[in-house]
Motif scaffolding. Structure first.
Motif, PDB file in Angstrom:
ATOM      1  N   ALA A 222       0.825  -1.209   0.000  1.00  0.00           N
ATOM      2  CA  ALA A 222       0.000   0.000   0.000  1.00  0.00           C
ATOM      3  C   ALA A 222       0.860   1.260   0.000  1.00  0.00           C
ATOM      4  CB  ALA A 222      -0.922   0.002   1.214  1.00  0.00           C
ATOM      5  N   THR A 223       0.357   2.303  -0.644  1.00  0.00           N
ATOM      6  CA  THR A 223       0.987   3.618  -0.627  1.00  0.00           C
ATOM      7  C   THR A 223       0.190   4.536   0.303  1.00  0.00           C
ATOM      8  OG1 THR A 223      -0.309   4.283  -2.552  1.00  0.00           O
ATOM      9  CG2 THR A 223       1.879   3.366  -2.967  1.00  0.00           C
ATOM     10  N   HIS A 224       0.734   5.719   0.545  1.00  0.00           N
ATOM     11  CA  HIS A 224       0.075   6.653   1.468  1.00  0.00           C
ATOM     12  C   HIS A 224      -1.202   7.226   0.860  1.00  0.00           C
ATOM     13  CE1 HIS A 224       0.386   9.084   5.151  1.00  0.00           C
ATOM     14  NE2 HIS A 224      -0.194  10.039   4.450  1.00  0.00           N
ATOM     15  N   VAL A 225      -1.106   7.622  -0.385  1.00  0.00           N
ATOM     16  CA  VAL A 225      -2.260   8.181  -1.101  1.00  0.00           C
ATOM     17  C   VAL A 225      -2.286   7.585  -2.506  1.00  0.00           C
ATOM     18  CG1 VAL A 225      -2.309  10.362   0.176  1.00  0.00           C
ATOM     19  CG2 VAL A 225      -0.899  10.172  -1.869  1.00  0.00           C
ATOM     20  N   GLY A 226      -3.365   7.874  -3.227  1.00  0.00           N
ATOM     21  CA  GLY A 226      -3.442   7.444  -4.616  1.00  0.00           C
ATOM     22  C   GLY A 226      -4.224   6.156  -4.793  1.00  0.00           C
ATOM     23  N   PRO A 227      -4.203   5.615  -6.009  1.00  0.00           N
ATOM     24  CA  PRO A 227      -5.021   4.434  -6.324  1.00  0.00           C
ATOM     25  C   PRO A 227      -4.563   3.157  -5.625  1.00  0.00           C
ATOM     26  CG  PRO A 227      -3.598   5.016  -8.189  1.00  0.00           C
ATOM     27  CD  PRO A 227      -3.507   6.147  -7.211  1.00  0.00           C
ATOM     28  N   ARG A 228      -3.362   3.172  -5.008  1.00  0.00           N
ATOM     29  CA  ARG A 228      -2.889   1.991  -4.281  1.00  0.00           C
ATOM     30  C   ARG A 228      -2.759   2.272  -2.782  1.00  0.00           C
ATOM     31  NH1 ARG A 228       1.853  -0.104  -4.912  1.00  0.00           N
ATOM     32  NH2 ARG A 228       2.937   1.712  -5.764  1.00  0.00           N
ATOM     33  N   SER A 229      -3.505   3.264  -2.279  1.00  0.00           N
ATOM     34  CA  SER A 229      -3.388   3.652  -0.876  1.00  0.00           C
ATOM     35  C   SER A 229      -3.980   2.598   0.054  1.00  0.00           C
ATOM     36  CB  SER A 229      -4.098   4.986  -0.639  1.00  0.00           C
ATOM     37  OG  SER A 229      -5.508   4.802  -0.656  1.00  0.00           O
ATOM     38  N   TYR A 230      -3.788   2.817   1.347  1.00  0.00           N
ATOM     39  CA  TYR A 230      -4.321   1.908   2.361  1.00  0.00           C
ATOM     40  C   TYR A 230      -5.846   1.757   2.255  1.00  0.00           C
ATOM     41  CZ  TYR A 230       0.122   2.780   4.877  1.00  0.00           C
ATOM     42  OH  TYR A 230       1.443   2.892   5.246  1.00  0.00           O
ATOM     43  N   ILE A 231      -6.514   2.796   1.787  1.00  0.00           N
ATOM     44  CA  ILE A 231      -7.976   2.766   1.762  1.00  0.00           C
ATOM     45  C   ILE A 231      -8.520   2.841   0.333  1.00  0.00           C
ATOM     46  CG2 ILE A 231      -8.566   3.496   4.099  1.00  0.00           C
ATOM     47  CD1 ILE A 231      -8.328   6.322   3.382  1.00  0.00           C
ATOM     48  N   SER A 232      -7.754   2.290  -0.600  1.00  0.00           N
ATOM     49  CA  SER A 232      -8.220   2.216  -1.986  1.00  0.00           C
ATOM     50  C   SER A 232      -9.244   1.089  -2.123  1.00  0.00           C
ATOM     51  CB  SER A 232      -7.053   1.951  -2.938  1.00  0.00           C
ATOM     52  OG  SER A 232      -7.540   1.625  -4.224  1.00  0.00           O
ATOM     53  N   PRO A 233     -10.435   1.383  -2.659  1.00  0.00           N
ATOM     54  CA  PRO A 233     -11.446   0.339  -2.845  1.00  0.00           C
ATOM     55  C   PRO A 233     -11.273  -0.419  -4.155  1.00  0.00           C
ATOM     56  CG  PRO A 233     -12.377   2.457  -3.443  1.00  0.00           C
ATOM     57  CD  PRO A 233     -10.954   2.734  -3.002  1.00  0.00           C
ATOM     58  N   THR A 234     -10.317  -0.013  -4.996  1.00  0.00           N
ATOM     59  CA  THR A 234     -10.192  -0.609  -6.329  1.00  0.00           C
ATOM     60  C   THR A 234      -9.011  -1.559  -6.458  1.00  0.00           C
ATOM     61  OG1 THR A 234      -8.975   1.367  -7.049  1.00  0.00           O
ATOM     62  CG2 THR A 234     -11.355   1.323  -7.444  1.00  0.00           C
ATOM     63  N   THR A 235      -7.862  -1.212  -5.894  1.00  0.00           N
ATOM     64  CA  THR A 235      -6.681  -2.064  -6.019  1.00  0.00           C
ATOM     65  C   THR A 235      -6.874  -3.356  -5.222  1.00  0.00           C
ATOM     66  OG1 THR A 235      -5.249  -0.139  -6.276  1.00  0.00           O
ATOM     67  CG2 THR A 235      -4.197  -2.214  -5.663  1.00  0.00           C
ATOM     68  N   ARG A 236      -6.609  -4.481  -5.869  1.00  0.00           N
ATOM     69  CA  ARG A 236      -6.869  -5.787  -5.261  1.00  0.00           C
ATOM     70  C   ARG A 236      -5.581  -6.477  -4.826  1.00  0.00           C
ATOM     71  NH1 ARG A 236     -12.227  -6.355  -3.897  1.00  0.00           N
ATOM     72  NH2 ARG A 236     -13.302  -4.858  -5.258  1.00  0.00           N
ATOM     73  N   LEU A 237      -5.699  -7.234  -3.748  1.00  0.00           N
ATOM     74  CA  LEU A 237      -4.614  -8.065  -3.250  1.00  0.00           C
ATOM     75  C   LEU A 237      -4.736  -9.463  -3.856  1.00  0.00           C
ATOM     76  CD1 LEU A 237      -5.058  -6.955   0.443  1.00  0.00           C
ATOM     77  CD2 LEU A 237      -3.099  -6.369  -0.994  1.00  0.00           C
ATOM     78  N   PRO A 238      -3.717 -10.288  -3.733  1.00  0.00           N
ATOM     79  CA  PRO A 238      -3.806 -11.647  -4.280  1.00  0.00           C
ATOM     80  C   PRO A 238      -4.979 -12.458  -3.735  1.00  0.00           C
ATOM     81  CG  PRO A 238      -1.531 -11.113  -3.783  1.00  0.00           C
ATOM     82  CD  PRO A 238      -2.352  -9.980  -3.260  1.00  0.00           C
ATOM     83  N   ASP A 239      -5.440 -12.144  -2.501  1.00  0.00           N
ATOM     84  CA  ASP A 239      -6.566 -12.901  -1.941  1.00  0.00           C
ATOM     85  C   ASP A 239      -7.918 -12.372  -2.393  1.00  0.00           C
ATOM     86  OD1 ASP A 239      -6.897 -10.552  -0.512  1.00  0.00           O
ATOM     87  OD2 ASP A 239      -6.379 -11.411   1.433  1.00  0.00           O
TER      88      ASP A 239
END
Length: 317
Positions: free
Chosen positions: A264-281
């Motif tokens: 996770a990044t601090h801000v942006g599309p990969r931030s801690y609270i991004s609803p779009t970026t997916r993890l392997p699970d």
């Protein structure tokens, strides 16, 4: 070079003005020139989640990052609050605290700032950034801590919290909200006698505040979070060399647990609270952060309940 000079000319006066305004607000609070706001706009509840007549397992206060400028949740912070509420309906959650205003005065509701927001939105963020540095300044820190801590205690009591009830209070903070969360610990304990749990993700804070009265601190971080790393670099009290700082004393006492939320990044599309970026699970970053927060709160509440049972068994063999 010309672009740099243009930015310097444009931002220099803005930063100076913001620095003066940030100091004015804390001084106005300290001098008693203005009374902090306690009422909320029509239609905004003092808390969401568990019903007031059913004691919640814990009260959770969310202290947002520098995007917080109104009573209602910011876009990203609102998504996190909703996710926590959906996954843990047994909690009472407060998101209305104004951590960047000692007077609890929402920035976006001020006439001048409403005008500026439509024209120079960057100034709203600069205002909150400067408030963080005022809160971290040793000259203003005790007063700022008292202002924010009192604001949180007031909002908790309006939401149904009874001082001395023993119900845990969780301070969930993002980015600069961590500076205000760590600073609120002492005054909150004095006013509420509440068990205090701190959970911070991407925490940007100076490490100077005393955390002795916090039961535990959970630090959610990522190797890709550059903003948090900048904070740990620019504030000397965060470095291990300053062994007597509040943060390092808490670390040595075993009160700080680190949880990795890579990548996770601090801000942006990969931030801690991004609803779009997916993890392997298959979960989003937002889902993982909310799940982690809920698990930590439930574990803390469960540990507290077990300790209470053990104490009761000891008192009444």
């Amino acid at each position: 070079m010309n672009d740099f000079l243009l930015w310097a000319v444009a931002l220099g006066p803005a930063l100076l003005a913001e620095g003066l305004l940030a100091r004015y607000e804390i001084l106005a609070y300290g001098a008693g020139w203005r009374t902090p706001t306690t009422a909320l706009p029509d239609g905004v509840p003092y808390a969401r989640g568990a019903a007031p007549d059913l004691p919640p397992t814990a009260y959770l206060v969310y202290l947002d990052g520098i995007g917080k400028r109104r009573v209602r949740d910011s876009r990203d912070g609102g998504q996190l609050v909703k996710a926590v509420l959906a996954g843990a309906p047994e909690l009472r959650v407060l998101g209305q605290v104004q951590p960047y205003s000692p007077l609890a005065d929402p920035l976006a509701d001020r006439p001048v700032w409403a005008w500026l927001r439509r024209r120079v939105g960057l100034l709203l963020f600069l205002h909150n950034v400067m408030q963080i540095f005022v809160a971290a300044d040793h000259r203003y820190r005790p007063l700022y801590n008292r202002a924010v801590g009192t604001q949180i205690a007031t909002q908790l009591q309006l939401a149904g919290y009874r001082p001395g009830s023993g119900i845990p209070v969780v301070l969930l903070s993002y980015s600069g909200g961590a500076q205000l969360a760590t600073g609120a610990v002492d005054i909150l304990y004095d006013l509420l006698r509440a068990p205090l749990l701190l959970i911070m993700f991407g925490g940007f804070h100076n490490g100077a505040n005393d955390l002795t009265r916090a039961e535990h601190v959970h630090r959610l971080t990522s190797a890709s979070d550059r903003v948090e790393r900048v904070g740990s670099w620019i504030f000397p009290q965060r470095r291990t060399l300053f062994r007597r700082s509040g943060w390092n004393r808490a670390v040595r006492a075993g009160k700080v647990t680190v949880h990795r939320l890579d990548p996770a990044t601090h801000v942006g599309p990969r931030s801690y609270i991004s609803p779009t970026t997916r993890l392997p699970d298959g979960r989003s970053h937002l889902d993982r952060t909310a799940d982690t927060v809920i698990a930590l709160v439930r574990a803390h509440v469960g540990a507290g309940a077990d300790a209470a049972k053990d104490a009761t068994a000891t008192d009444h063999p």
